[in-house]
Design a protein around this motif. Sequence first.
Motif, PDB file in Angstrom:
ATOM      1  N   HIS A 158     -15.538 -61.445  24.322  1.00 35.17           N
ATOM      2  CA  HIS A 158     -14.081 -61.628  24.346  1.00 35.17           C
ATOM      3  C   HIS A 158     -13.451 -61.242  23.015  1.00 35.17           C
ATOM      4  O   HIS A 158     -12.375 -60.645  22.977  1.00 35.17           O
ATOM      5  N   TRP A 159     -14.112 -61.583  21.921  1.00 38.84           N
ATOM      6  CA  TRP A 159     -13.527 -61.341  20.620  1.00 38.84           C
ATOM      7  C   TRP A 159     -13.455 -59.860  20.246  1.00 38.84           C
ATOM      8  O   TRP A 159     -12.467 -59.403  19.689  1.00 38.84           O
ATOM      9  N   PHE A 160     -14.494 -59.105  20.569  1.00 40.80           N
ATOM     10  CA  PHE A 160     -14.595 -57.759  19.996  1.00 40.80           C
ATOM     11  C   PHE A 160     -14.347 -56.628  20.993  1.00 40.80           C
ATOM     12  O   PHE A 160     -14.173 -55.486  20.581  1.00 40.80           O
ATOM     13  N   HIS A 161     -14.360 -56.885  22.291  1.00 38.95           N
ATOM     14  CA  HIS A 161     -13.926 -55.905  23.306  1.00 38.95           C
ATOM     15  C   HIS A 161     -14.579 -54.539  23.113  1.00 38.95           C
ATOM     16  O   HIS A 161     -13.909 -53.507  23.122  1.00 38.95           O
ATOM     17  N   GLN A 162     -15.906 -54.501  22.953  1.00 35.50           N
ATOM     18  CA  GLN A 162     -16.627 -53.231  22.849  1.00 35.50           C
ATOM     19  C   GLN A 162     -17.480 -53.041  24.099  1.00 35.50           C
ATOM     20  O   GLN A 162     -18.207 -53.957  24.503  1.00 35.50           O
ATOM     21  N   TRP A 163     -17.431 -51.874  24.717  1.00 30.76           N
ATOM     22  CA  TRP A 163     -18.138 -51.655  25.984  1.00 30.76           C
ATOM     23  C   TRP A 163     -19.647 -51.794  25.847  1.00 30.76           C
ATOM     24  O   TRP A 163     -20.346 -52.180  26.778  1.00 30.76           O
ATOM     25  N   TRP A 164     -20.160 -51.462  24.643  1.00 30.24           N
ATOM     26  CA  TRP A 164     -21.609 -51.484  24.452  1.00 30.24           C
ATOM     27  C   TRP A 164     -22.144 -52.867  24.088  1.00 30.24           C
ATOM     28  O   TRP A 164     -23.358 -53.085  24.032  1.00 30.24           O
TER      29      TRP A 164
END
Length: 446
Positions: free
Chosen positions: A244-250
């Motif tokens: 939730h905090w960083f929203h990175q697909w990987w």
Amino acid sequence: MLDALGDHLGQVDWFLQELDEPMEWFAMLSIPVFTAVIGWLINWTGLIMLFHPIHFHGFRIRGMAELARLAPRKLQEVPGILQGGVGWQGIVPARAAKMGSIAVDKAIAKLGTPAEFYQQLEPDQIAEHIVKIFTPEIPDLVDQVMRESNPGLWRDLPRPAKRAVIARVQAQLPSVVKTVTDEIGTHIDQLLDPKIMVIDHFRKHPDLVVRVFKDVGQKELNMMVNFGFIFGFLLGLPVAFADHWFHQWWLLPVLGIGVGWITNALGMWLIFEPTVPTKKLGITFQGLFLRRQNEAAEVYAQIIADDVITLERIGDFLLDGPRGDRTRQMLAVALGPAIDRAAGPTLGAAKVVIGSGNYRRIRESFANEAVGRTLTPFKDPEFSKRQSDRIRTLVADRTKELHPDDFVEMMRSAIKEDEWMLYAHGAIMGLAGGFIHLAIFGVGGG
């Protein structure tokens, strides 16, 4: 750079204020549930990898065995690779021979030398049983040997004289049999090799090694699967926040690798570590398996006594094992004087009547026939089963006396060098779980 990092961290929704929609909450909360299920599946399928299939399933590729020897050592450890096969065999059955070797070194060797172990089997009782079984066979044995060695003499001998010969042999049977059991006891260190016997039996019966693991450690194996769910859930909580905090697909797939690896590693640690009771913060920690060493020792000893080191298998090894020819030759030589004693005062007359050469051939025939027949009762399943209680007690006592480190090594040796495969399997499943969640809910649940 520091200012940019500070700005980025300042925009992170640390307190979950941007979770407005129920679906967003559901997507975030689903992550620990997802990792819990993946953790359970990792450990459940990991047990399948450990024990199945019993024999290699796959196909061979020509030339692959030669190439495999150039591969990294870890790759060579994959079952079937060094034999040029692509497929799978359970890790435990693939390492059956190694476990047999460790089992002998750590526990069975502590029973004492083969001579000491043989004495524990009460050779006097063995001799009594041999006499009981062998006595009814004496008439046929005498008749067979005499017909083959000197048919003319045996045919012309009056019936009362034949009965006298048979009675004389039967009367001397206890002495003959005692010669056999004493001779075995004297030379047992050269005739019997428990390590070869156990390793060979485990190699031929890898299913037995699987049974050892399951019967001895089934409680811990079940716990390992259940703890996979618990560890997966707990590890999924920080993953949910990070997603939730960083929203990175990987992020989910990469963290899934860590969750899968750690879940398996924690499960193995929980079962086997620490080997001795260790106090931390007032709490005593010890591997779950080690807490049941005495109980596990009884189960292990029962399997060894029923299926591995039995009187029946000792008899097989003595007569038909790699040193069988030596056993037969030694006993045949030792039986010669016993047969002379059976001839008694008629020995000189017999040599005169039939000639020394004929007498020697008859004596050798009796000895060679008697070797096999006197050891046949070793293979009597009923008698062997009665003797197994003594073997079980011996193995159980020695296994209970093992230091926890040795006990763990005895049980864990078959899988320790291959544990990385279990961890890699967990990492791959964790990676797949991360991609599946990503495909369903998107990045950060958005």
